[in-house]
Scaffold this active site. Structure first.
Site, PDB file in Angstrom:
ATOM      1  NE  ARG A 106      -4.183  -1.984   0.601  1.00  0.00           N
ATOM      2  CZ  ARG A 106      -5.192  -1.843  -0.123  1.00  0.00           C
ATOM      3  NH1 ARG A 106      -5.271  -1.414  -1.508  1.00  0.00           N
ATOM      4  NH2 ARG A 106      -5.967  -2.796   0.155  1.00  0.00           N
ATOM      5  CD  GLN A 189     -17.717  15.509  11.796  1.00  0.00           C
ATOM      6  OE1 GLN A 189     -18.454  14.891  12.831  1.00  0.00           O
ATOM      7  NE2 GLN A 189     -18.020  16.277  11.231  1.00  0.00           N
ATOM      8  CG  HIS A 193     -11.753  17.512  11.047  1.00  0.00           C
ATOM      9  ND1 HIS A 193     -12.567  16.530  10.591  1.00  0.00           N
ATOM     10  CD2 HIS A 193     -12.290  18.477  10.307  1.00  0.00           C
ATOM     11  CE1 HIS A 193     -13.437  16.714   9.664  1.00  0.00           C
ATOM     12  NE2 HIS A 193     -13.260  18.162   9.444  1.00  0.00           N
ATOM     13  CE1 TYR A 341      -9.605  -6.334   3.177  1.00  0.00           C
ATOM     14  CE2 TYR A 341      -7.512  -6.227   4.489  1.00  0.00           C
ATOM     15  CZ  TYR A 341      -8.436  -5.897   3.351  1.00  0.00           C
ATOM     16  OH  TYR A 341      -7.953  -5.085   2.082  1.00  0.00           O
ATOM     17  CG  LEU A 370     -10.127   9.465  -0.302  1.00  0.00           C
ATOM     18  CD1 LEU A 370     -10.378   8.518   0.735  1.00  0.00           C
ATOM     19  CD2 LEU A 370      -9.155   9.003  -1.427  1.00  0.00           C
ATOM     20  CE1 TYR A 371     -11.843   9.361   6.862  1.00  0.00           C
ATOM     21  CE2 TYR A 371      -9.635   8.969   5.789  1.00  0.00           C
ATOM     22  CZ  TYR A 371     -10.589   8.708   6.972  1.00  0.00           C
ATOM     23  OH  TYR A 371     -10.270   7.524   7.851  1.00  0.00           O
ATOM     24  CG  HIS A 374     -20.497  15.070   4.158  1.00  0.00           C
ATOM     25  ND1 HIS A 374     -19.758  15.620   3.300  1.00  0.00           N
ATOM     26  CD2 HIS A 374     -20.081  15.877   5.390  1.00  0.00           C
ATOM     27  CE1 HIS A 374     -18.833  16.527   3.951  1.00  0.00           C
ATOM     28  NE2 HIS A 374     -19.173  16.453   5.043  1.00  0.00           N
ATOM     29  N   GLY A 512      -7.750   5.135  -0.713  1.00  0.00           N
ATOM     30  CA  GLY A 512      -7.751   5.578   0.783  1.00  0.00           C
ATOM     31  C   GLY A 512      -6.786   4.792   1.473  1.00  0.00           C
ATOM     32  CB  SER A 516      -5.184   5.250   5.469  1.00  0.00           C
ATOM     33  OG  SER A 516      -5.427   5.059   6.996  1.00  0.00           O
TER      34      SER A 516
END
Length: 604
Positions: A106, A189, A193, A341, A370-371, A374, A512, A516
């Site tokens: 990744r 969220q 942030h 998984y 992409l995050y 909502h 993503g 990440s």
């Protein structure tokens, strides 16, 4: 004279010709460089491919491609054969080997050091060194390209409001089949942030989160001045107040910390924390309170272990421990839940010590975009036996005090969140934020969905029906965009067909996950120089990190140790959920207080 005129016209024609790289001719991560006004050259260095457009695989690359399973095949294997994975999970060597592969495969997809940003579609010192920019996975579409997506499609993209209304807005609440709950939604969220902090005064390509990763500035503040205002300067602790026998954040009045609250909010309910927007909803303040308590709890443990330490060392070491706890919870609870998984993910920095790995990170604007999950939000928020609308929930810390953290945790653990992929699940109440996500992606000149799929080793979609997995929305999208190669990234992520019984589609996961995992494992505390007991105050601090989980975080800081997880135990819609958001009271004009933050953070 005529000859000169012809030459002049030819020169003008060349100077106005489209950039030859607008057609994205270079494949397989080859880099396009213009040579003159109408020629280009593909740099295939270290891509494993060669040829004019980097399309011919080298011998070893050909073998790898033959042996490499598709992402959907890998996902199927990891989410089935539970008995086999139970055996693998109990063989430490095998589990570590697979986890190392997950991390390296990744992380390889993320450029480090960073390469591009919104203003530089080529390598530059400015793109590397200026931390106020988000980086980019793909360079922006050049200004001199004939269409917004390069050379394909019309000269203008469809109206963003029309895209929103036809394929993104919720008709009725669609629960997440994976069972994600509101504890998960608010954790996502709250956690993100600390690094998704767009500087809207400068533009959507800029960030105020200069740490570019997990530094917990949403707990401690982005600046030293803010941090000092939040600190008690005794025993390493943060300031707090006691209400009803429980610890809560201090007030704005007591700290003089800037927070965003509407003017009508009483002073005693204006709590002050590291992130200025966390007064928006009690779900964010719930996590802010939990982490405040955890910091001060860790300070007490370190003080007992090291009575010789002063305030500064206790504070700084506690912060490092909380960073470690956060990363462990994110990988082993949060990402584990998202992945679906049967293989148990593992936070073990030592897995990468013998690998080529850079302990630095730069947040990409595409990762921020992409995050924007909502669709996770329900139509109403259910706490104990009460149901709160968006209007009632916003800027209302009194709800947190009325019910208390125990009831918040129990209620949010039970309440299911919405499915993100599959389309038509963005709540009416946050439609302005979703529209802004589309508009800002255009302002930053994102390339098309298919270009991003190719960048992350996915096959491009050949039709809208292949993207959505159905015909109705596919027809709407075809009418809007005409060509699948013109489909925009953000709307595509929300309309993409979900994987079976999953919250996301393929693209969301495959884009993503690299961002990440690279961001988490690229943290300095995961480096060989930092990852040792002495960094964290000895074995006691090291143990706090290595035993951390979302359940232990709650048990150590919430009265009664209520059960929690990131998924509901019975993934069915709650009985009190509003069925049709478009007919409910959660209209945009009901939530005027959000105007206060629109200019500050469209991530919320």
């Amino acid at each position: 004279m005529l000859f000169r005129a012809v030459l002049l016209c030819a020169a003008l024609g060349l100077s106005q010709a489209a950039n030859p790289c607008c057609s994205n001719p270079c494949q397989n991560r080859g880099e396009c460089m213009s040579t003159g006004f109408d020629q280009y050259k593909c740099d295939c260095t270290r891509t494993g491919f060669y040829g004019e457009n980097c399309t011919t695989p080298e011998f070893l690359t050909r073998i790898k491609l033959l042996l490499k399973p598709t992402p959907n095949t890998v996902h199927y294997i990891l989410t089935h054969f539970k008995g086999v994975w139970n055996i693998v999970n109990n063989i430490p060597f095998l589990r570590s080997l697979i986890m190392k592969y997950v991390l390296t495969s990744r992380s390889y997809l993320i450029d480090s050091p960073p390469t591009y940003n919104v203003h530089y579609g080529y390598k530059s010192w400015e793109a590397f060194s200026n931390l106020s920019y988000y980086t980019r996975a793909l360079p922006p579409v050049a200004d001199d390209c004939p269409t917004p997506m390069g050379v394909k499609g019309n000269k203008e993209l469809p109206d963003s409001k029309e895209v929103l209304e036809k394929v993104l807005l919720r008709r009725e609440f669609i629960p997440d089949p994976q069972g994600s709950n509101m504890m998960f939604a608010f954790f996502a969220q709250h956690f993100t942030h600390q690094f998704f902090k767009t500087d809207h005064k400068r533009g959507p390509g800029f960030t105020r989160g200069l740490g570019h990763g997990v530094d917990l500035n949403h707990i401690y503040g982005e600046t030293l001045d803010r941090q000092h205002k939040l600190r008690l300067f005794k025993d390493g602790k943060l300031k707090y107040q006691v209400i009803g026998g429980e610890v809560y954040p201090p007030t704005v009045k007591d700290t003089q910390v800037e927070m965003i609250y509407p003017p009508h909010i009483p002073e005693n309910l204006q709590f002050a924390v590291g992130q200025e927007v966390f007064g928006l909803v009690p779900g964010l303040m719930m996590y802010a309170t939990i982490w405040l308590r955890e910091h001060n709890r860790v300070c007490d443990i370190l003080k007992q272990e090291h009575p010789e330490w002063g305030d500064e060392q206790l504070f700084q070491t506690s912060r490092l421990i909380l960073i470690g706890e956060t990363i462990k919870i994110v990988i082993e609870d949060y990402v584990q839940h998202l992945s679906g998984y049967h293989f148990k993910l593992k936070f073990d920095p030592e897995l990468l010590f013998n690998q080529q790995f850079q302990y630095q990170n730069r947040i990409a604007s595409e990762f921020n975009t992409l995050y924007h999950w909502h669709p996770l939000l329900p139509d109403t928020f259910n706490i104990e036996d009460q149901e709160y609308s968006f209007k009632q929930f916003l800027y209302n810390n009194s709800i947190l005090l009325e019910h208390g953290l125990t009831q918040f945790v129990e209620s949010f653990t039970r309440q299911i969140a919405g499915r993100v992929a599959g389309g038509r699940n963005v709540p009416i109440a946050v439609q302005a934020v979703a529209k802004a996500s589309i508009d800002q992606s255009r302002e930053m000149k994102y390339q098309s969905l298919n270009e991003y799929r190719k960048r992350f080793s996915l096959k491009p979609y050949t039709s809208f029906e292949e993207l959505t997995g159905e015909k109705e929305m596919a027809a709407e999208l075809k009418a809007l965009y005409s060509d699948i190669d013109v489909m925009e990234l953000y709307p595509a992520l929300l309309v993409e067909k979900p994987r079976p019984d999953a919250i996301f589609g393929e693209t969301m996961v495959e884009l993503g996950a690299p961002f990440s995992l690279k961001g988490l494992m690229g943290n300095p505390i995961c480096s060989p120089q930092y990852w040792k007991p002495s960094t964290f105050g000895g074995e006691v601090g090291f143990k706090i990190i290595n035993t951390a989980s979302i359940q232990s975080l709650i048990c150590n800081n919430v009265k009664g140790c209520p059960f929690t997880s990131f998924n509901v135990q019975d993934p069915q819609p709650t009985k009190t959920a509003t069925i049709n958001a478009s007919a409910s009271h959660s209209r945009l004009d009901d939530i005027n207080p959000t105007v206060l933050i629109k200019r500050r953070s469209t991530e919320l």
